[in-house]
Design a protein around this motif. Structure first.
Motif, PDB file in Angstrom:
ATOM      1  N   VAL A 240      30.889  25.761  14.494  1.00 28.57           N
ATOM      2  CA  VAL A 240      30.297  24.587  14.084  1.00 28.57           C
ATOM      3  C   VAL A 240      29.602  24.064  15.149  1.00 28.57           C
ATOM      4  O   VAL A 240      29.620  24.456  16.303  1.00 28.57           O
ATOM      5  N   GLU A 241      28.449  23.124  14.863  1.00 27.18           N
ATOM      6  CA  GLU A 241      27.670  22.835  15.958  1.00 27.18           C
ATOM      7  C   GLU A 241      27.040  21.474  15.415  1.00 27.18           C
ATOM      8  O   GLU A 241      26.525  21.288  14.307  1.00 27.18           O
ATOM      9  N   CYS A 242      26.990  20.640  16.419  1.00 36.98           N
ATOM     10  CA  CYS A 242      26.362  19.490  16.263  1.00 36.98           C
ATOM     11  C   CYS A 242      25.689  18.805  17.385  1.00 36.98           C
ATOM     12  O   CYS A 242      26.058  18.968  18.469  1.00 36.98           O
ATOM     13  N   SER A 243      25.128  17.432  17.155  1.00 39.48           N
ATOM     14  CA  SER A 243      24.429  16.822  18.463  1.00 39.48           C
ATOM     15  C   SER A 243      25.582  16.005  18.746  1.00 39.48           C
ATOM     16  O   SER A 243      26.454  15.433  17.949  1.00 39.48           O
ATOM     17  N   MET A 244      25.490  15.507  20.187  1.00 42.86           N
ATOM     18  CA  MET A 244      26.633  14.285  20.611  1.00 42.86           C
ATOM     19  C   MET A 244      26.630  13.197  19.599  1.00 42.86           C
ATOM     20  O   MET A 244      27.285  12.700  19.259  1.00 42.86           O
ATOM     21  N   GLU A 245      25.218  12.917  19.122  1.00 36.65           N
ATOM     22  CA  GLU A 245      25.019  11.379  18.508  1.00 36.65           C
ATOM     23  C   GLU A 245      25.790  11.649  17.197  1.00 36.65           C
ATOM     24  O   GLU A 245      26.179  10.833  16.784  1.00 36.65           O
ATOM     25  N   ASP A 246      25.317  12.745  16.488  1.00 38.25           N
ATOM     26  CA  ASP A 246      26.080  12.856  15.117  1.00 38.25           C
ATOM     27  C   ASP A 246      27.591  13.015  15.211  1.00 38.25           C
ATOM     28  O   ASP A 246      28.403  12.524  14.529  1.00 38.25           O
ATOM     29  N   MET A 247      28.017  13.664  16.094  1.00 40.04           N
ATOM     30  CA  MET A 247      29.804  13.663  16.611  1.00 40.04           C
ATOM     31  C   MET A 247      29.985  12.258  16.590  1.00 40.04           C
ATOM     32  O   MET A 247      31.116  11.996  16.299  1.00 40.04           O
ATOM     33  N   GLN A 248      29.506  11.360  17.415  1.00 36.26           N
ATOM     34  CA  GLN A 248      30.034  10.204  17.828  1.00 36.26           C
ATOM     35  C   GLN A 248      30.332   9.407  16.459  1.00 36.26           C
ATOM     36  O   GLN A 248      31.085   8.562  16.365  1.00 36.26           O
ATOM     37  N   PHE A 330      26.756  20.443  20.883  1.00 35.50           N
ATOM     38  CA  PHE A 330      28.156  20.978  21.207  1.00 35.50           C
ATOM     39  C   PHE A 330      28.177  22.116  20.147  1.00 35.50           C
ATOM     40  O   PHE A 330      27.752  21.921  18.996  1.00 35.50           O
ATOM     41  N   ARG A 331      28.778  23.109  20.582  1.00 33.65           N
ATOM     42  CA  ARG A 331      28.819  24.407  19.788  1.00 33.65           C
ATOM     43  C   ARG A 331      30.113  24.910  20.086  1.00 33.65           C
ATOM     44  O   ARG A 331      30.847  24.880  21.135  1.00 33.65           O
ATOM     45  N   PHE A 332      30.999  25.133  18.998  1.00 29.32           N
ATOM     46  CA  PHE A 332      32.521  25.817  18.965  1.00 29.32           C
ATOM     47  C   PHE A 332      32.334  27.043  18.093  1.00 29.32           C
ATOM     48  O   PHE A 332      32.335  26.964  16.697  1.00 29.32           O
ATOM     49  N   GLU A 333      32.954  28.230  18.568  1.00 29.03           N
ATOM     50  CA  GLU A 333      32.866  29.160  17.758  1.00 29.03           C
ATOM     51  C   GLU A 333      33.705  30.363  17.874  1.00 29.03           C
ATOM     52  O   GLU A 333      34.566  30.359  18.838  1.00 29.03           O
TER      53      GLU A 333
END
Length: 443
Positions: A240-248, A330-333
């Motif tokens: 999964v991967e996204c920007s900090m802004e989107d995660m907020q 942010f990336r988690f794999e």
């Protein structure tokens, strides 16, 4: 002690097995017999199928069959079937799936699907001599296994390659054929073992009759032929991967998003370097993986053994997942070997396994690898998110509340009132006992 021994147990019918067990090992034989029978399936034909899955079957052991919805994987939405008894697992997977749904979901990629088998034998010849003889012998091995490989080859599988190894640390004359296979949508255990045993027969015949061998070189002993459940080249990646802004926008916590991500990254790094943490960390991953493996009637023991070996492939046991923060991303794999099948075995015999595959859209083995890897990553994300924010016990004990209430004999009405009572309170065995005592006093 003598009375508890028995000969011919496997030849007894089911009722006779139960009678013997109840008489010699259970305190209340009549009640125990009735309880075992209460778990038999009412459909006698189906029960006969279930009895045939294993040896000395006397009853069924039901486990909850749950669904984790909202899994978007490579743009496709799945409802994932999960079989597990641990109360918080399905909830955590579903929560993580929902969390990542507006962020693009899970991404997966099958790296390769190579499965392995080994023929172990002892031979009196030298390494140089074997190296010279092997090319012609390989052709013979393949040719004499054609009757076993023809159908698999029609489906795009078969024998990929044969490698030989000599390991004198095992024995001075020890050799091994390590055979790579593609088994398509089948897990392939029976196919692989049959081919390996044919190789053993061919090798034995070659040693006894090949004119190019010396008398000494005719000394060959087959030790064993068996697939390997360690499949480091049958690997799938999920991330999964996204920007900090989107995660907020999705993160439901008072923490600053960067602070959360940094804590999360550190938690993963601890499991990368500390085996004491890594074992628990990877157990959480397998909470998700095993649940789907069980639901689809695959071999969770083989999956676990392979995964743990893979986690220690560099000599130290480590986390199977990784986390990175690069700039604002942010990336988690997760990378894990998964040798699975969607045809053969129990996948078509067990009614709920058939239904699980139907729920998943009748996936190929490659697609199932991706679904299961994504579920393992989701489970890991859910657990770590709790650990670095509210703590693991808050959510876990909320899920465990009903089990504790049932332990105390709570009625449906009491269970509903307890859920309200503990909405903003800490759940513990003692707290639930006190609630029940107070409730009964008031009533």
């Amino acid at each position: 002690m003598q009375d508890k021994k028995i000969a011919g147990f496997s030849k007894m019918d089911k009722q006779a097995k139960i009678d013997w067990l109840s008489t010699h090992f259970l305190e209340e034989p009549t009640a125990a017999t009735q309880e075992l029978a209460s778990f038999w399936h009412q459909d006698e034909d189906l029960q006969r199928i279930l009895d045939g899955f294993s040896e000395n079957t006397i009853s069924n052991f039901p486990l909850p069959f749950g669904i984790a919805p909202n899994f978007m994987i490579n743009g496709k939405v799945y409802a994932v079937p999960m079989v597990i008894e641990e109360s918080s697992v399905v909830a955590a997977a579903a929560s993580a799936a929902k969390f990542w749904l507006p962020l693009g979901g899970f991404h997966t990629e099958v790296v390769d699907t190579v499965k392995l088998g080994q023929l172990h034998f002892r031979w009196s010849g030298t390494t140089e001599r074997w190296q010279a003889l092997f090319p012609e012998l390989e052709q013979r091995l393949r040719l004499e296994a054609t009757h076993l490989t023809a159908n698999m080859e029609k489906r795009g599988g078969g024998i990929l390659r044969l490698d030989w190894l000599r390991k004198t640390e095992i024995a001075p004359d020890y050799y091994q054929l390590r055979v790579s296979f593609e088994t398509c949508d089948s897990m392939g255990a029976n196919f692989i073992n049959s081919v390996l045993e044919q190789f053993g027969a061919t090798l034995q015949q070659w040693a006894s009759s090949a004119p190019e061998l010396t008398q000494k070189e005719r000394e060959l002993q087959i030790l064993m032929a068996i697939l390997s459940n360690y499949t480091p080249d049958c690997v799938v990646k999920a991330w999964v991967e996204c920007s900090m802004e989107d995660m907020q926008k999705t993160l439901k916590t008072g923490d600053d998003v960067r602070h959360f991500c940094q804590k999360f990254e550190t938690a993963v790094n601890i499991a990368v370097h500390d085996p004491y943490r890594a074992v628990t960390h990877n157990k959480g991953i397998f909470n998700g993986i095993d649940s789907v493996v069980l639901a689809t009637a695959n071999d969770f023991r083989a999956i676990e053994a392979c995964g743990h070996a893979y986690a220690a492939r560099d000599g130290q046991y480590r986390s199977l997942s990784r986390c990175t923060i690069k700039g604002d991303t942010f990336r988690f794999e997760l990378e894990i070997p998964l040798a699975l099948g969607t045809v053969g075995g129990l996948t078509k015999l067990h009614p709920l396994a058939k239904m699980s595959l139907q729920i998943l859209g009748q996936p190929s083995a490659r697609e199932l690898m991706q679904v299961i890897a994504a579920t393992g990553l989701a489970q890991n994300f859910g657990a770590l998110r709790s650990l670095v924010t509210t703590g693991i016990q808050a959510g876990h004990m909320k899920m465990h509340l009903q089990n504790i209430l049932i332990h105390f004999g709570a009625t449906p009405a009491q269970i509903e009132e307890a859920k309200v009572h503990f909405e903003d309170r800490t759940v513990s065995f003692t707290a639930v006992r006190e609630f029940m005592a107070q409730y009964n006093t008031v009533q």
